[in-house]
Design a protein around this motif. Structure first.
Motif, PDB file in Angstrom:
ATOM      1  N   LEU A   1       0.835  -1.195   0.000  1.00 18.20           N
ATOM      2  CA  LEU A   1       0.000   0.000   0.000  1.00 18.20           C
ATOM      3  C   LEU A   1       0.867   1.242   0.000  1.00 18.20           C
ATOM      4  CD1 LEU A   1      -3.258   0.925   1.634  1.00 18.20           C
ATOM      5  CD2 LEU A   1      -1.267   2.301   2.282  1.00 18.20           C
ATOM      6  N   SER A   2       0.440   2.240  -0.777  1.00 14.71           N
ATOM      7  CA  SER A   2       1.104   3.535  -0.757  1.00 14.71           C
ATOM      8  C   SER A   2       0.120   4.589  -1.240  1.00 14.71           C
ATOM      9  CB  SER A   2       2.359   3.534  -1.641  1.00 14.71           C
ATOM     10  OG  SER A   2       3.160   4.673  -1.369  1.00 14.71           O
ATOM     11  N   GLY A   3       0.397   5.830  -0.910  1.00 13.34           N
ATOM     12  CA  GLY A   3      -0.487   6.909  -1.310  1.00 13.34           C
ATOM     13  C   GLY A   3       0.275   8.192  -1.573  1.00 13.34           C
TER      14      GLY A   3
ATOM     15  N   THR B   1      -5.531  -1.606  -7.022  1.00 12.98           N
ATOM     16  CA  THR B   1      -6.746  -0.999  -6.489  1.00 12.98           C
ATOM     17  C   THR B   1      -6.485   0.477  -6.228  1.00 12.98           C
ATOM     18  OG1 THR B   1      -7.425  -3.080  -5.437  1.00 12.98           O
ATOM     19  CG2 THR B   1      -8.419  -1.050  -4.595  1.00 12.98           C
ATOM     20  N   LEU B   2      -7.188   1.346  -6.963  1.00 13.51           N
ATOM     21  CA  LEU B   2      -7.040   2.784  -6.803  1.00 13.51           C
ATOM     22  C   LEU B   2      -8.257   3.333  -6.066  1.00 13.51           C
ATOM     23  CD1 LEU B   2      -5.816   3.787 -10.403  1.00 13.51           C
ATOM     24  CD2 LEU B   2      -4.495   2.849  -8.496  1.00 13.51           C
TER      25      LEU B   2
ATOM     26  N   TYR C   1      -3.197   1.698  -4.127  1.00 13.06           N
ATOM     27  CA  TYR C   1      -2.646   3.047  -4.248  1.00 13.06           C
ATOM     28  C   TYR C   1      -3.779   4.051  -4.044  1.00 13.06           C
ATOM     29  CZ  TYR C   1       1.308   0.592  -6.365  1.00 13.06           C
ATOM     30  OH  TYR C   1       2.362  -0.264  -6.598  1.00 13.06           O
ATOM     31  N   PHE C   2      -3.606   4.966  -3.099  1.00 12.73           N
ATOM     32  CA  PHE C   2      -4.715   5.843  -2.771  1.00 12.73           C
ATOM     33  C   PHE C   2      -4.344   7.320  -2.797  1.00 12.73           C
ATOM     34  CE2 PHE C   2      -2.580   5.369   1.240  1.00 12.73           C
ATOM     35  CZ  PHE C   2      -2.836   6.538   1.958  1.00 12.73           C
TER      36      PHE C   2
ATOM     37  N   LYS D   1       6.346  -1.288 -11.066  1.00 14.44           N
ATOM     38  CA  LYS D   1       6.994  -2.597 -10.943  1.00 14.44           C
ATOM     39  C   LYS D   1       6.307  -3.462  -9.890  1.00 14.44           C
ATOM     40  CE  LYS D   1      10.920  -2.860  -8.802  1.00 14.44           C
ATOM     41  NZ  LYS D   1      12.357  -2.717  -8.435  1.00 14.44           N
ATOM     42  N   LEU D   2       5.937  -2.860  -8.770  1.00 14.86           N
ATOM     43  CA  LEU D   2       5.338  -3.608  -7.664  1.00 14.86           C
ATOM     44  C   LEU D   2       3.996  -4.220  -8.035  1.00 14.86           C
ATOM     45  CD1 LEU D   2       6.158  -1.242  -4.646  1.00 14.86           C
ATOM     46  CD2 LEU D   2       7.172  -3.480  -5.123  1.00 14.86           C
ATOM     47  N   GLN D   3       3.234  -3.557  -8.911  1.00 11.71           N
ATOM     48  CA  GLN D   3       1.914  -4.084  -9.252  1.00 11.71           C
ATOM     49  C   GLN D   3       1.998  -5.389 -10.057  1.00 11.71           C
ATOM     50  OE1 GLN D   3      -0.248  -1.110 -11.517  1.00 11.71           O
ATOM     51  NE2 GLN D   3       1.155  -1.209 -13.248  1.00 11.71           N
TER      52      GLN D   3
END
Length: 326
Positions: free
Chosen positions: A5-7, A77-78, A37-38, A28-30
């Motif tokens: 998770l990151s935002g 997931t956005l 990602y939010f 790359k991570l996806q």
């Protein structure tokens, strides 16, 4: 599959520093993890509370920049933080058990206050930033959070809050997050200072190429190199930091030799950089324009991701309420 998770805060369009500092790694991570990602719009209010009207505008700009560099809503997931009220609920509950001293000792708390002296940051929201950040992570059982070394203390606070909750309520609900360290290349602004929108020294991902050319051609170089015939030192030249990222190994060696021996001028060096910058930015900008044509309401575009995020967070909150007897 383990989750990441990151935002990002919606405070304006993104620049190349954001790409190499985070987005390149996100793409790359996806391919390796289940990624969330939010848009951290509540976090944006901690420092931009006086101009909240900008946040909605920048929210769309932020997601368009993500899409343009390769973030795929079919793979990741956005979602928008403020569109999931479970973040607020868990924040309130965890605030009851989080010692103020844990928040005050966070290094970035004092650093940002010093850096942003023009704003009054003596508010609870800014102090409790790491707590809300903890909520963002643990609501989705994220195992990893991509961070730089300077953000490791934030992750450690999250881990401590999780352990305290589990101890107090004799349960194992949350995943203890870990920092996923990423190497961030050194990219200063076009004036040699830290790259920042507030300094006006950035190269934006969506910036007009003529504007990019003007900025690059006026970039600061080795200040000791007064004339074309003076030898230079690439190690102290901000332009060469860009070459480390954009140019080939052969080109870098030629530039080092040419600069140190006054065989190449700063203008020639910048022209080589411009060629690579244009090659990098053009496909990103073309992709962005395609999305701009098809996306009207950004909330509608990420609706599936938002619903999924809300459902996952809701399931976690059911467990939290149960163990807290509320």
């Amino acid at each position: 599959m383990e989750k990441v998770l990151s935002g990002m805060r919606p405070t304006g369009k993104l620049h190349i520093g954001h790409y190499f500092g985070a987005l390149k790694n996100w793409v790359k991570l996806q391919e390796q993890y289940e990624c969330f990602y939010f848009v951290a719009d509540w976090h944006a209010l901690t420092t931009s509370y006086e101009n909240p009207e900008d946040i909605n505008t920048f929210r769309k700009e932020l997601i368009l920049d993500w899409l343009s560099v390769g973030i795929d809503p079919e793979k990741s997931t956005l979602f928008v933080q403020s569109k999931n009220l479970y973040h607020a609920e868990l924040f309130v509950l965890l605030s009851m058990i989080t010692p103020v001293a844990w928040l005050e000792r966070c290094p970035s708390y004092k650093e940002i206050k010093m850096e942003m002296k023009d704003r009054d940051l003596n508010n609870l929201g800014f102090l409790s930033y790491p707590l809300l950040q903890t909520v963002d992570i643990i609501l989705y059982s994220a195992k990893y959070v991509p961070v730089g070394v300077d953000q490791i203390p934030h992750i450690e606070i999250s881990r401590e809050i999780v352990r305290r909750f589990h101890y107090l309520y004799d349960c194992e609900i949350f995943v203890e997050p870990e920092g996923l360290l990423t190497e961030v290349p050194k990219l200063l602004g076009t004036d040699g200072r830290k790259m920042s929108k507030s300094y006006g020294n950035t190269i934006m991902l969506s910036e007009d190429l003529k504007s990019v050319e003007k900025k690059v051609m006026t970039m600061i170089t080795d200040t000791n190199r007064k004339r074309r015939s003076d030898p230079g030192n690439p190690d102290v030249c901000p332009v060469f930091d860009y070459h480390k990222v954009f140019s080939t190994e052969d080109e870098k060696q030629e530039i080092i030799f040419g600069c140190k021996n006054a065989k190449i001028g700063c203008v020639d060096c910048k022209k080589i950089l411009l060629k690579h910058l244009f090659e990098f930015l053009t496909p990103i900008q073309e992709k962005r324009k395609e999305y701009e044509k098809i996306i009207g309401d950004i909330d509608d575009f990420i609706k599936d991701g938002q619903e999924r995020a809300n459902t996952i967070a809701g399931e976690i909150m059911e467990k939290v309420r149960r163990v807290m007897k509320i």
